[in-house]
Design a protein around this motif. Structure first.
Motif, PDB file in Angstrom:
ATOM      1  N   TYR A  95       0.837  -1.207   0.000  1.00 11.65           N
ATOM      2  CA  TYR A  95       0.000   0.000   0.000  1.00 11.65           C
ATOM      3  C   TYR A  95       0.871   1.257   0.000  1.00 11.65           C
ATOM      4  CZ  TYR A  95      -3.571  -3.300   1.780  1.00 11.65           C
ATOM      5  OH  TYR A  95      -4.420  -4.357   1.951  1.00 11.65           O
ATOM      6  N   HIS A  96       1.895   1.260   0.882  1.00 12.24           N
ATOM      7  CA  HIS A  96       2.774   2.432   0.972  1.00 12.24           C
ATOM      8  C   HIS A  96       3.515   2.664  -0.353  1.00 12.24           C
ATOM      9  CE1 HIS A  96       1.832   2.454   5.152  1.00 12.24           C
ATOM     10  NE2 HIS A  96       2.707   1.522   5.532  1.00 12.24           N
ATOM     11  N   LEU A  97       4.043   1.584  -0.923  1.00  6.99           N
ATOM     12  CA  LEU A  97       4.774   1.696  -2.190  1.00  6.99           C
ATOM     13  C   LEU A  97       3.879   2.233  -3.298  1.00  6.99           C
ATOM     14  CD1 LEU A  97       6.781  -1.657  -2.139  1.00  6.99           C
ATOM     15  CD2 LEU A  97       7.798   0.617  -2.306  1.00  6.99           C
ATOM     16  N   ILE A 142      -4.475  19.170   9.216  1.00  7.30           N
ATOM     17  CA  ILE A 142      -5.086  18.180  10.123  1.00  7.30           C
ATOM     18  C   ILE A 142      -4.480  16.797   9.889  1.00  7.30           C
ATOM     19  CG2 ILE A 142      -7.259  17.053  10.769  1.00  7.30           C
ATOM     20  CD1 ILE A 142      -8.680  19.631   9.772  1.00  7.30           C
ATOM     21  N   MET A 143      -4.383  16.401   8.609  1.00  5.71           N
ATOM     22  CA  MET A 143      -3.916  15.057   8.270  1.00  5.71           C
ATOM     23  C   MET A 143      -2.456  14.841   8.656  1.00  5.71           C
ATOM     24  SD  MET A 143      -6.539  13.548   6.972  1.00  5.71           S
ATOM     25  CE  MET A 143      -5.820  12.110   6.186  1.00  5.71           C
ATOM     26  N   LEU A 156      -0.501   5.139   8.443  1.00  3.57           N
ATOM     27  CA  LEU A 156      -1.075   5.496   7.144  1.00  3.57           C
ATOM     28  C   LEU A 156      -1.555   4.282   6.351  1.00  3.57           C
ATOM     29  CD1 LEU A 156       1.554   8.124   5.880  1.00  3.57           C
ATOM     30  CD2 LEU A 156      -0.623   8.566   7.017  1.00  3.57           C
ATOM     31  N   ARG A 157      -1.415   3.069   6.905  1.00  4.49           N
ATOM     32  CA  ARG A 157      -1.690   1.874   6.104  1.00  4.49           C
ATOM     33  C   ARG A 157      -3.118   1.831   5.567  1.00  4.49           C
ATOM     34  NH1 ARG A 157      -1.666   0.979  11.368  1.00  4.49           N
ATOM     35  NH2 ARG A 157      -3.147  -0.421  12.390  1.00  4.49           N
ATOM     36  N   HIS A 158      -4.100   2.218   6.380  1.00  2.00           N
ATOM     37  CA  HIS A 158      -5.486   2.185   5.911  1.00  2.00           C
ATOM     38  C   HIS A 158      -5.752   3.323   4.919  1.00  2.00           C
ATOM     39  CE1 HIS A 158      -6.165  -0.949   8.771  1.00  2.00           C
ATOM     40  NE2 HIS A 158      -5.943  -0.169   9.815  1.00  2.00           N
ATOM     41  N   ILE A 159      -5.157   4.485   5.182  1.00  3.46           N
ATOM     42  CA  ILE A 159      -5.273   5.607   4.244  1.00  3.46           C
ATOM     43  C   ILE A 159      -4.676   5.215   2.901  1.00  3.46           C
ATOM     44  CG2 ILE A 159      -4.466   7.957   3.766  1.00  3.46           C
ATOM     45  CD1 ILE A 159      -4.605   8.502   6.769  1.00  3.46           C
ATOM     46  N   ASN A 160      -3.549   4.518   2.921  1.00  2.00           N
ATOM     47  CA  ASN A 160      -2.889   4.140   1.673  1.00  2.00           C
ATOM     48  C   ASN A 160      -3.600   3.007   0.944  1.00  2.00           C
ATOM     49  OD1 ASN A 160      -0.998   6.143   1.951  1.00  2.00           O
ATOM     50  ND2 ASN A 160       0.545   4.840   2.892  1.00  2.00           N
ATOM     51  N   LEU A 176       0.991  12.887   2.393  1.00  3.71           N
ATOM     52  CA  LEU A 176       1.306  12.384   3.729  1.00  3.71           C
ATOM     53  C   LEU A 176       2.498  11.425   3.698  1.00  3.71           C
ATOM     54  CD1 LEU A 176      -2.252  11.717   5.205  1.00  3.71           C
ATOM     55  CD2 LEU A 176      -0.741  13.644   5.665  1.00  3.71           C
ATOM     56  N   VAL A 177       2.582  10.601   2.657  1.00  2.71           N
ATOM     57  CA  VAL A 177       3.706   9.674   2.528  1.00  2.71           C
ATOM     58  C   VAL A 177       5.018  10.444   2.401  1.00  2.71           C
ATOM     59  CG1 VAL A 177       4.793   7.999   0.974  1.00  2.71           C
ATOM     60  CG2 VAL A 177       2.392   7.730   1.602  1.00  2.71           C
TER      61      VAL A 177
END
Length: 458
Positions: free
Chosen positions: A46-48, A175-176, A185-189, A332-333
């Motif tokens: 997800y992050h990648l 805010i974020m 951030l895993r769920h956001i990603n 964010l990343v």
């Protein structure tokens, strides 16, 4: 660097939740609080994906206008193969050091131990931080532009200007940005992964629909630039493609994986590149097919002519909303390396992550970093030209050169082996492309300088 023990996060790979066995006293606050090693290989994917598959890919049809069909497809394919290979090499080096009990959590830590302290402190560290913060500014600008597109589709004669939308988007990021760690951030990603597939599908479908419609533009695939302009155009296009594939934060992403790390990054790369192949090629080929050498810097700009949409308004709004939300996740990343520096400088690793002592400086300095990025994005709406220069100087060295050097220095393959010469050739070609791409980018900035104006409503 404070010490080799701290900066290299010398840790065992057998136990512990933060980087594989280091006690909190062995880690500075940046590694301890931001780079928590608790994720799975799927989270890594997800992050990648968020780091690589970003709205910058909407510029690929424009890159094709400078390369033509054969050159565009060849460069897009070659860059994909080289980056996948490069990131896998980097992962293998990271796994090697983790097995030795010296896991690297940051790019500069790798450079520190492999090339020497000076490389980490004075070259890799500042270069990575500059590239990632530049990406934050670029994402803020892109978010503001997406908001403006949504506004103009809804109100074609609206009077609001770009800087106002950039400030609105910056308010959301304020805010974020307080999300505590990379792992958080895993769920956001995951949502970001779904959104990038969604807006790329919309972009591809929209390009094909316009291409077959009565309003289809006259398509011409001839490369319009000639002579020296054509040569520099080719290198500009290569820089665009290289920057689109680049990310420069592979060690930080791998740092989020819970130990043992062996083999997990490769699985994450497979997840990421399955999305990369389906999105990059579909957007690049459909956009160039539909608009030819009239493809603009963002192919979504071709969906409107003289303020009039070529597709239903609801479809355009949906596409821009998907893009807007995903670019916030991308921002964010790329904010994480800055957050690591902030925590390392101003937080106390001996205190709790959510203690008043650490929460207040975290809130103040993260907010300040977002405010500065928002101000620069509003002031410099032509930041795309500058990012091309950053890409040539930063993305190519971090993603195409250093992984080859790190592998050869770490594993010392035979000088008669294919892998040694393959890595060496890739590194040399990348150095040449970086230097020429930097010259081409500076030249483009000079040519466009007459249109530059602070807070311009572009």
């Amino acid at each position: 660097m404070a010490s080799v023990g701290v900066d290299s996060a010398r840790i065992s790979s057998e136990d512990g939740e933060n980087g594989g066995g280091a006690s909190s006293k062995d880690l500075d606050a940046g590694a301890l609080f931001v780079l928590k090693s608790r994720g799975s290989w799927l989270h890594c994917g997800y992050h990648l994906t968020t780091a690589i598959v970003a709205p910058a890919l909407l510029s690929l049809p424009f890159a094709f206008t400078l390369l033509g069909w054969s050159g565009g497809v060849l460069c897009l394919t070659a860059a994909g193969l080289v980056t996948f290979y490069s990131y896998n090499l980097l992962s293998m080096v990271l796994e090697h050091y983790a097995q030795l009990g010296k896991r690297h959590l940051r790019f500069r830590d790798m450079a520190h131990d492999i090339l020497g302290p000076g490389w980490g402190r004075y070259f890799v560290g500042p270069l990575q931080l500059g590239i990632c913060y530049g990406a934050v500014i670029a994402c803020t600008l892109l978010g503001g532009q997406s908001l403006k597109f949504i506004y103009l589709v809804s109100r074609p004669n609206g009077s609001m200007e770009l800087y106002q939308f950039i400030i609105m988007f910056g308010g959301l990021n304020l805010i974020m940005a307080q999300v505590p760690s990379f792992h958080s951030l895993r769920h956001i990603n995951l949502v970001s992964l779904v959104l990038c597939l969604a807006y790329c599908a919309c972009t591809t479908a929209g390009s094909i629909s316009i291409g077959y419609s009565n309003n289809a533009p006259t398509r011409d695939y001839a490369i319009t630039k000639v002579g020296l302009n054509r040569v520099f155009g080719v290198f500009n296009a290569i820089s665009i493609i290289a920057t689109t594939y680049g990310n420069g934060i592979i060690p930080e992403i791998q740092a989020t994986i819970a130990p043992p790390v062996t083999g997990k990054m490769f699985k994450g790369l497979l997840v990421c590149y399955s999305v990369v192949i389906s999105t990059f090629f579909s957007v690049a080929i459909s956009g160039y097919w539909a608009f030819g050498n009239q493809a603009q810097g963002s192919v979504l700009s071709n969906f409107m002519v003289n303020g009039m949409p070529l597709l239903p308004k609801w479809f355009l709004l949906m596409t821009f909303v998907f893009t807007l939300v995903q670019v916030s996740a991308v921002l964010l990343v790329y904010l994480q390396p800055t957050n690591v520096v902030i925590e390392r400088k101003f937080a106390d690793p001996k205190m709790g992550e959510f203690s008043i002592r650490n929460v207040i400086p975290r809130f103040v300095f993260r907010s300040l970093s977002v405010i500065i990025a928002t101000t620069l994005a509003a002031m410099l709406p032509f930041f795309g030209d500058i990012m091309a220069l950053f890409g040539a100087f930063g993305c190519i060295p971090l993603d195409f050169i250093l992984p080859m050097v790190f592998y050869n220095v770490t594993f010392k393959p035979s000088k008669r082996s294919l892998i040694f010469w393959g890595n060496t050739v890739i590194a040399i070609i990348s150095i040449v492309l970086s230097l020429v791409g930097a010259v081409a980018s500076v030249r483009q900035i000079v040519l466009d300088a007459k249109t530059y104006r602070l807070f311009a409503n572009m």
